[in-house]
Enzyme design. Structure first.
Site, mmCIF file in Angstrom:
data_model
loop_
_atom_site.group_PDB
_atom_site.id
_atom_site.type_symbol
_atom_site.label_atom_id
_atom_site.label_comp_id
_atom_site.label_asym_id
_atom_site.label_seq_id
_atom_site.Cartn_x
_atom_site.Cartn_y
_atom_site.Cartn_z
ATOM 1 N N ARG A 118 5.359 0.121 -6.493
ATOM 2 C CA ARG A 118 5.355 -0.740 -5.027
ATOM 3 C C ARG A 118 4.456 -2.090 -5.251
ATOM 4 N NH1 ARG A 118 6.601 2.000 -0.081
ATOM 5 N NH2 ARG A 118 4.714 0.966 0.790
ATOM 6 N N LYS A 172 6.817 -4.518 -3.757
ATOM 7 C CA LYS A 172 8.227 -3.978 -3.470
ATOM 8 C C LYS A 172 8.594 -4.067 -2.133
ATOM 9 C CE LYS A 172 12.235 -2.744 -4.646
ATOM 10 N NZ LYS A 172 13.094 -3.868 -5.293
ATOM 11 N N LYS A 197 14.618 -15.136 -8.748
ATOM 12 C CA LYS A 197 14.235 -14.435 -10.046
ATOM 13 C C LYS A 197 13.618 -14.764 -11.151
ATOM 14 C CE LYS A 197 15.497 -11.411 -8.616
ATOM 15 N NZ LYS A 197 16.035 -11.187 -7.142
ATOM 16 N N GLU A 214 19.074 -17.809 -5.830
ATOM 17 C CA GLU A 214 18.676 -16.230 -6.150
ATOM 18 C C GLU A 214 18.305 -16.221 -7.592
ATOM 19 O OE1 GLU A 214 18.036 -14.024 -4.924
ATOM 20 O OE2 GLU A 214 18.483 -12.072 -6.448
ATOM 21 N N CYS A 258 0.822 -1.160 0.031
ATOM 22 C CA CYS A 258 -0.057 -0.004 0.059
ATOM 23 C C CYS A 258 0.740 1.372 0.107
ATOM 24 C CB CYS A 258 -1.026 -0.049 1.213
ATOM 25 S SG CYS A 258 -1.785 -1.380 1.597
ATOM 26 N N TRP A 287 -2.742 -2.681 -1.544
ATOM 27 C CA TRP A 287 -2.408 -3.988 -1.819
ATOM 28 C C TRP A 287 -3.096 -4.847 -0.904
ATOM 29 C CZ3 TRP A 287 1.083 -7.773 0.590
ATOM 30 C CH2 TRP A 287 1.185 -8.790 -0.137
ATOM 31 N N GLU A 308 9.733 -15.326 -10.014
ATOM 32 C CA GLU A 308 8.928 -14.255 -9.371
ATOM 33 C C GLU A 308 8.634 -13.173 -10.962
ATOM 34 O OE1 GLU A 308 12.503 -11.346 -7.428
ATOM 35 O OE2 GLU A 308 10.376 -11.005 -6.886
#
Ligand code: M6R
Length: 606
Positions: A27, A601, A483, A479, A2, A74, A486
């Site tokens: 965000r 984010k 990536k 990692e 939010c 959100w 997502e």
């Protein structure tokens, strides 16, 4: 996550609020809304979906007025919908609120209010705050907010207006971030500075447990108990130019390309005479006698922690444990006063990381924050802060912040290793030289995007991709898998290569993509054995390997090269091809790369 914007001043509030919400789009959100005070009432307009849907409504029915609040939501309590979108009001429509975070006791409050005859129009926790304000109001909005906040537990930020006091906005911060932007004859409120950076660069931070009363003449801050607070304003260094895409198709690609510069920035001014962090002053003296390091973080920052563990153990010989913050905070960990806790977070606002960091401190540990955001909640909580200086990271998928975290951890490990007499001057000098060379080496990886575009074509149709590695390469594999999943929405799973035979090998079949990170020389032979095993089952092997490594060509179908470096630093370079592979695959699939579905984010709720 939010976002909140507020405005009081001479401009049309709708314009300022919409502009601010645009700046917060990165965000992630699923609905948006505004409330503007005008002629003795407060009008609300809101809509599920992206801002353009709200704008269409505002075009048909604009909200005139010069004071207002806006929000991007959100969803947490209640699905994304028009009625769950903020702002929310009480039944008279006189009291209007927007809110970030979670009111933990909202169910109890809601049934109490319903018992007293209050009707609810949404499923949100936020709406209880609007009704509470109406009930608590005795002619002073600030007092009503104070009383409402006392009754509502949780981690949140609340911003309220009432038609009975036009030109006044009251905000309360209970953990979730809020700042005041100061202008000439106008004042702004925001959950994040970029929302209002186009109007002002002069800010006041509202701290936990404080209430701010905002009018066009500025802001008055006091504690929940009513004690006035003198807060000095500061000038933000970031401007909105630096948060634009600079010609790249996506923020993620821009941020990937910034990495050579970021490596140099994180190192900048921190090495003197071949010594890392020679002038870092610790609040309570050097923690050379530290017995254990705890690293806590979430997501990509957690992966940075995995790399950090090896750095601290090898360079400083301190036993190091890495724990997901959301696990650590509930695990009754054996953190003691001879420990050092390193909380790693790009945003410095991740709710779980903050909670785990606070827990560590309560247990007597020193708290060191490794974060990208100056003045973030984590930075303010910590005894010491090492800023990563990666600059604003807009893309939800973290890239440059990750590299900066690894560089920061290496500096810290060298510094501790020196204090503890574990890393000698020669070893330190060599690693420092190697760190300095990484900017150019990362730039070399970025120079040619074609291999990634080509490979994306091969990955885009896959239903699952397996990422393997050993030692530090396993951290890189984790990692890389995060990536890919997502931003492309392709299932990706990482595992230590040695674990394949214990189950996952059953899934490897003709054409199954297996991405192997192959930089750790001490484990290289072992990794090749695993690759032969997957190859024998028909896997399509993509390897990330050093330039000049010819053996890898014998088992890999495709090889993505990185320049040679010290094995301890190889995760810094290995991350780059893995990021590009994920990026180009997601792009080929037409995904919303900078704002992937369901993600935000900055995860400021638990
Ligand atoms: O701001 P933080 O570093 O604390 O965020 C932690 C995670 O939420 C974050 O790294 C997340 O996993 C990213 N989307 C990964 O790309």
């Amino acid at each position: 996550m939010c976002g909140i914007v507020g405005y009081v001043g001479p401009r049309p509030a709708q314009e300022v609020l919409v502009h601010g919400l645009r700046r917060l789009e990165y965000r992630g959100y699923d609905s948006a809304g505004l409330a503007v005070a005008h002629n003795g009432s407060v009008a609300i307009s809101k809509a599920e979906g992206k801002l353009d849907r709200l704008l269409a409504r505002l075009e048909e029915a604009p909200l005139p007025g010069r004071a207002g609040i806006g929000h991007t939501r959100w969803a947490t309590h209640g699905a994304p919908s028009d009625r769950n979108a903020h702002p929310h009001s009480d039944n008279t429509g006189d009291f209007v609120v927007v809110h970030n975070g979670i009111v933990e006791n909202f169910r109890a409050l809601r049934s109490e209010l319903e018992g007293a005859g209050v009707g609810f129009r949404s499923e949100t926790d936020t709406e209880v705050l609007a009704h509470l304000l109406a009930l608590e109001y005795e002619g002073d909005l600030k007092e009503a907010v104070r009383r409402a906040v006392r009754r509502a537990s949780g981690a949140y930020a609340l911003v309220a207006m009432t038609s009975r006091e036009p030109g006044r906005i009251v905000a309360a911060r209970m953990i979730s971030p809020l700042v005041v932007g100061l202008g000439e004859g106008e004042t702004f409120l925001a959950s994040d500075m970029p929302a209002v950076l186009d109007y002002t660069r002069e800010f006041l931070i509202i701290e936990d447990g404080e209430i701010a009363e905002v009018t066009r003449d500025g802001a008055r801050i006091e504690t929940l108990e009513g004690r006035p607070v003198e807060r000095r304003s500061f000038t933000a260094e970031w401007d909105n130019e630096s948060v634009q895409k600079a010609g790249f198709a996506h923020f993620m690609l821009k941020e990937i390309h910034e990495q050579p510069e970021v490596i140099a920035r994180t190192l900048g001014g921190r090495i003197h005479g071949g010594k890392a962090l020679a002038d870092l002053s610790w609040a309570e003296g050097d923690p050379a006698d530290v017995q254990k390091i705890w690293i806590t973080a979430c997501g990509t920052a957690y992966h940075a922690g995995l790399v950090g563990r090896t750095m601290f153990e090898r360079l400083a010989a301190v036993p190091t444990e890495v724990a997901y913050a959301h696990e650590l905070r509930y695990s009754n960990p054996l953190i003691g006063d001879r420990s050092l806790t390193l909380a790693v977070s790009q945003s410095g606002e991740t709710a779980d990381t903050l909670a785990a960091a606070k827990l560590a401190r309560r247990r007597g540990s020193r708290l060191l924050a490794l974060t990208n955001v100056v003045g973030s909640s984590l930075a303010r909580e910590a005894d010491e802060v090492l800023y990563t200086w990666a600059g604003p990271e807009i893309s939800v998928a973290s890239t440059k912040a990750y590299l900066a975290m690894l560089v920061g951890e290496c500096l810290l490990a060298l510094r501790l290793g020196r204090s503890r007499g574990v890393t000698g001057p020669d070893q330190e000098r060599k690693l420092v030289e190697e760190l300095h060379s990484l900017s150019d080496k990362a730039a070399r990886v970025l120079a040619d995007q074609d291999p990634f575009r080509l490979l994306a074509g091969e990955l885009a149709g896959a239903s699952s991709v397996y990422y393997i590695g050993r030692g530090l390469d396993y951290a890189s594999a984790m990692e890389g898998a995060l990536k890919l999943k997502e931003i492309s929405y392709i299932h990706a799973e990482a595992m230590p290569a040695g674990e394949l035979k214990h189950g996952t090998l059953a899934l490897v079949d003709e054409g199954t993509p297996v991405v192997a990170v192959a930089t750790q020389q001490n484990l290289y032979g072992k990794l090749l054995l695993s690759l032969q095993e997957v190859k024998a089952r028909g896997a399509m092997v993509i390897a990330v390997a050093y330039e000049g490594d010819e053996e890898i060509d014998l088992v890999a179908d495709r090889v993505l090269r990185v320049p040679r470096t010290a094995d301890l630093l190889s995760p810094i370079l290995a991350a780059v091809p893995l990021q590009l592979l994920a990026y180009h695959t997601a792009r080929l699939l037409g995904r919303d790369i900078d704002q992937p579905r369901n993600l935000a984010k900055s995860v400021t709720v638990e």
